[in-house]
Design a protein around this motif. Structure first.
Motif, PDB file in Angstrom:
ATOM      1  N   GLN A 183      38.436  42.807   8.149  1.00 38.34           N
ATOM      2  CA  GLN A 183      37.241  43.544   8.592  1.00 38.34           C
ATOM      3  C   GLN A 183      36.647  43.015   9.901  1.00 38.34           C
ATOM      4  N   GLN A 184      37.054  41.819  10.336  1.00 39.17           N
ATOM      5  CA  GLN A 184      36.545  41.296  11.617  1.00 39.17           C
ATOM      6  C   GLN A 184      37.296  41.849  12.827  1.00 39.17           C
ATOM      7  N   ILE A 185      38.456  42.483  12.565  1.00 39.38           N
ATOM      8  CA  ILE A 185      39.339  42.864  13.673  1.00 39.38           C
ATOM      9  C   ILE A 185      38.907  44.194  14.280  1.00 39.38           C
ATOM     10  N   VAL A 186      38.877  44.274  15.605  1.00 42.69           N
ATOM     11  CA  VAL A 186      38.660  45.574  16.250  1.00 42.69           C
ATOM     12  C   VAL A 186      39.952  45.965  16.974  1.00 42.69           C
ATOM     13  N   GLU A 187      40.163  47.270  17.095  1.00 43.64           N
ATOM     14  CA  GLU A 187      41.341  47.754  17.819  1.00 43.64           C
ATOM     15  C   GLU A 187      40.904  48.304  19.160  1.00 43.64           C
ATOM     16  N   VAL A 188      41.655  47.996  20.196  1.00 43.68           N
ATOM     17  CA  VAL A 188      41.363  48.522  21.532  1.00 43.68           C
ATOM     18  C   VAL A 188      42.658  49.129  22.086  1.00 43.68           C
ATOM     19  N   PRO A 189      42.551  50.088  23.022  1.00 43.13           N
ATOM     20  CA  PRO A 189      43.775  50.714  23.548  1.00 43.13           C
ATOM     21  C   PRO A 189      44.513  49.823  24.550  1.00 43.13           C
ATOM     22  N   LEU A 190      45.821  49.982  24.599  1.00 42.39           N
ATOM     23  CA  LEU A 190      46.636  49.326  25.622  1.00 42.39           C
ATOM     24  C   LEU A 190      46.362  49.988  26.970  1.00 42.39           C
ATOM     25  N   LEU A 191      46.225  49.194  28.029  1.00 45.22           N
ATOM     26  CA  LEU A 191      46.001  49.778  29.352  1.00 45.22           C
ATOM     27  C   LEU A 191      47.271  50.468  29.845  1.00 45.22           C
ATOM     28  N   PRO A 192      47.130  51.607  30.519  1.00 44.13           N
ATOM     29  CA  PRO A 192      48.306  52.230  31.145  1.00 44.13           C
ATOM     30  C   PRO A 192      48.810  51.368  32.313  1.00 44.13           C
ATOM     31  N   ILE A 193      50.121  51.371  32.526  1.00 44.20           N
ATOM     32  CA  ILE A 193      50.749  50.469  33.498  1.00 44.20           C
ATOM     33  C   ILE A 193      51.251  51.223  34.719  1.00 44.20           C
ATOM     34  N   SER A 194      51.077  50.601  35.883  1.00 43.95           N
ATOM     35  CA  SER A 194      51.776  51.078  37.071  1.00 43.95           C
ATOM     36  C   SER A 194      52.286  49.855  37.824  1.00 43.95           C
ATOM     37  N   THR A 195      53.222  50.040  38.727  1.00 49.81           N
ATOM     38  CA  THR A 195      53.754  48.922  39.508  1.00 49.81           C
ATOM     39  C   THR A 195      53.681  49.266  40.988  1.00 49.81           C
ATOM     40  N   ALA A 196      53.035  48.388  41.757  1.00 50.93           N
ATOM     41  CA  ALA A 196      52.941  48.608  43.204  1.00 50.93           C
ATOM     42  C   ALA A 196      54.250  48.184  43.866  1.00 50.93           C
ATOM     43  N   GLN A 197      54.550  48.771  45.022  1.00 60.19           N
ATOM     44  CA  GLN A 197      55.710  48.347  45.808  1.00 60.19           C
ATOM     45  C   GLN A 197      55.241  47.326  46.828  1.00 60.19           C
ATOM     46  N   THR A 198      55.783  46.115  46.766  1.00 66.07           N
ATOM     47  CA  THR A 198      55.402  45.118  47.769  1.00 66.07           C
ATOM     48  C   THR A 198      56.643  44.389  48.258  1.00 66.07           C
ATOM     49  N   GLU A 199      56.552  43.887  49.492  1.00 63.79           N
ATOM     50  CA  GLU A 199      57.670  43.150  50.093  1.00 63.79           C
ATOM     51  C   GLU A 199      57.357  41.668  50.208  1.00 63.79           C
ATOM     52  N   CYS A 200      56.075  41.320  50.288  1.00 64.42           N
ATOM     53  CA  CYS A 200      55.731  39.921  50.534  1.00 64.42           C
ATOM     54  C   CYS A 200      54.353  39.613  49.944  1.00 64.42           C
ATOM     55  N   VAL A 201      54.019  38.330  49.887  1.00 59.99           N
ATOM     56  CA  VAL A 201      52.773  37.872  49.266  1.00 59.99           C
ATOM     57  C   VAL A 201      51.552  38.434  50.003  1.00 59.99           C
ATOM     58  N   GLN A 202      51.606  38.428  51.328  1.00 57.55           N
ATOM     59  CA  GLN A 202      50.459  38.923  52.095  1.00 57.55           C
ATOM     60  C   GLN A 202      50.151  40.374  51.731  1.00 57.55           C
ATOM     61  N   GLU A 203      51.208  41.174  51.660  1.00 53.27           N
ATOM     62  CA  GLU A 203      51.037  42.586  51.306  1.00 53.27           C
ATOM     63  C   GLU A 203      50.516  42.716  49.870  1.00 53.27           C
ATOM     64  N   GLY A 204      51.081  41.921  48.967  1.00 56.04           N
ATOM     65  CA  GLY A 204      50.656  41.960  47.570  1.00 56.04           C
ATOM     66  C   GLY A 204      49.180  41.609  47.432  1.00 56.04           C
ATOM     67  N   ARG A 205      48.760  40.596  48.150  1.00 54.53           N
ATOM     68  CA  ARG A 205      47.352  40.175  48.030  1.00 54.53           C
ATOM     69  C   ARG A 205      46.401  41.209  48.630  1.00 54.53           C
ATOM     70  N   ASN A 206      46.824  41.870  49.716  1.00 54.59           N
ATOM     71  CA  ASN A 206      45.987  42.943  50.276  1.00 54.59           C
ATOM     72  C   ASN A 206      45.837  44.088  49.278  1.00 54.59           C
ATOM     73  N   ILE A 207      46.951  44.448  48.635  1.00 52.53           N
ATOM     74  CA  ILE A 207      46.903  45.533  47.647  1.00 52.53           C
ATOM     75  C   ILE A 207      45.993  45.140  46.482  1.00 52.53           C
ATOM     76  N   ALA A 208      46.076  43.876  46.083  1.00 51.19           N
ATOM     77  CA  ALA A 208      45.248  43.408  44.961  1.00 51.19           C
ATOM     78  C   ALA A 208      43.766  43.484  45.307  1.00 51.19           C
ATOM     79  N   VAL A 209      43.396  43.029  46.503  1.00 49.96           N
ATOM     80  CA  VAL A 209      41.977  43.072  46.899  1.00 49.96           C
ATOM     81  C   VAL A 209      41.496  44.528  46.907  1.00 49.96           C
ATOM     82  N   ASN A 210      42.309  45.432  47.449  1.00 52.07           N
ATOM     83  CA  ASN A 210      41.910  46.849  47.472  1.00 52.07           C
ATOM     84  C   ASN A 210      41.768  47.423  46.059  1.00 52.07           C
ATOM     85  N   ALA A 211      42.680  47.024  45.161  1.00 49.22           N
ATOM     86  CA  ALA A 211      42.596  47.526  43.774  1.00 49.22           C
ATOM     87  C   ALA A 211      41.342  46.995  43.092  1.00 49.22           C
TER      88      ALA A 211
END
Ligand code: WAQ
Ligand code: MG
Length: 260
Positions: free
Chosen positions: A66-94
């Motif tokens: 009775q203590q347990i709550v259920e929550v939905p799984l988040l939907p998944i997407s995958t960004a296209q990145t080539e390098c860390v700098q690009e990945g971090r820029n995409i992350a900040v924007n997200a």
């Protein structure tokens, strides 16, 4: 009854005595799976690419249904990145898209990027100002007592989606619990495993995988949870650390992560 199992491993002494955090894990399983899950954690503690564990703590607690709550799984997407700098820029924007101020998003990114080594848990950060809100120093807030509701359906779906690795499995469950927490607007994460460069930005709406968030070979990972101003921090920490949560892959309707 379900059972919460938590493991934390360190080298050069226990966490309490200043040892270096090597790995941790948390599950919520029924009794028939308890022994195997605990054994898997022992094996994992002693076979981690971050180092050789010399201290391992395993804690098992019974949790009434009775203590347990259920929550939905988040939907998944995958960004296209080539390098860390690009990945971090995409992350900040997200993060900004999820409601974090650009200042706070950049502060969160800088905090993770500048860490000398991984913390055991996450940093709580104000989503408006970028100020740190928890006072747990190097320990951080460790999210616990969560698991997937229907393990076999989840495993089958991960395999079908070519996402079947332990990082994705655990991160999706953790991010879904974090997204369900009152006051959390977004999360930034990347792995502390030296050979795993993929991280993600989680929000209330989605889990966006970002293939390059740190350089290959770095043992430094971490998590920042961005908090809506005015949130009761103690209540939030209690939810993250103590509220038992099962993540239901089938409860999200059209936006469900598993059924598409
Ligand atoms: N609660 C809070 N913080 C945690 C927890 C937890 N239960 N577990 C780990 N952390 C923090 C801690 O600082 C770790 O060093 C850091 O997060 C990274 O943890 O879609 O593997 O378990 O391909 O290494 C994400 C991408 C992988 C998966 C994340 O994290 C994908 C990952 P790790
Ligand atoms: Mg790791």
């Amino acid at each position: 009854m379900l059972y919460s199992i938590k493991m934390r491993a360190a080298e050069n002494g226990s966490h309490e005595n200043g040892g270096r955090h090597i790995s941790g894990a948390e599950r919520l399983v029924s009794f028939p799976y308890l022994t195997a899950a605990a054994a898997a954690m022992v094996s994992r503690a002693f076979n981690h690419s971050r180092g050789q564990a010399e201290f391992v703590n395993i804690k098992i607690e019974a949790i009434p249904h009775q203590q347990i709550v259920e929550v939905p799984l988040l939907p998944i997407s995958t960004a296209q990145t080539e390098c860390v700098q690009e990945g971090r820029n995409i992350a900040v924007n997200a993060l900004v898209e999820a409601g974090v101020s650009r200042l706070a998003a950049q502060q969160g990114m800088a905090t993770l990027a500048a860490r000398p080594d991984s913390m055991r848990g996450a940093t709580l950060m104000c989503a408006a100002t970028g100020k740190r809100l928890d006072n747990t120093a190097e320990r951080g807030i460790r999210v616990s007592r969560m698991d997937i509701a229907d393990e076999s359906a989840f495993t089958a779906w991960l395999e079908n989606s070519r996402l079947s690795n332990i990082h994705v499995r655990e991160a999706l469950v953790l991010a879904s619990k974090v997204a369900s927490a009152p006051g959390v607007t977004a999360e930034l994460c990347w792995s502390d495993d030296p050979d795993y460069t993929t991280g993600y930005v989680g929000s209330k709406a989605r889990y966006m995988r970002i293939p390059h968030l740190k350089p290959f070979g770095s043992p430094v990972g971490g998590r920042v949870f961005f908090i809506i101003p005015g949130t009761q921090i103690n209540d939030l920490i209690a939810y993250l650390e103590e509220q038992p949560v099962l993540v239901n892959a089938l409860s999200g309707g059209d936006s469900c992560g598993v059924c598409g």
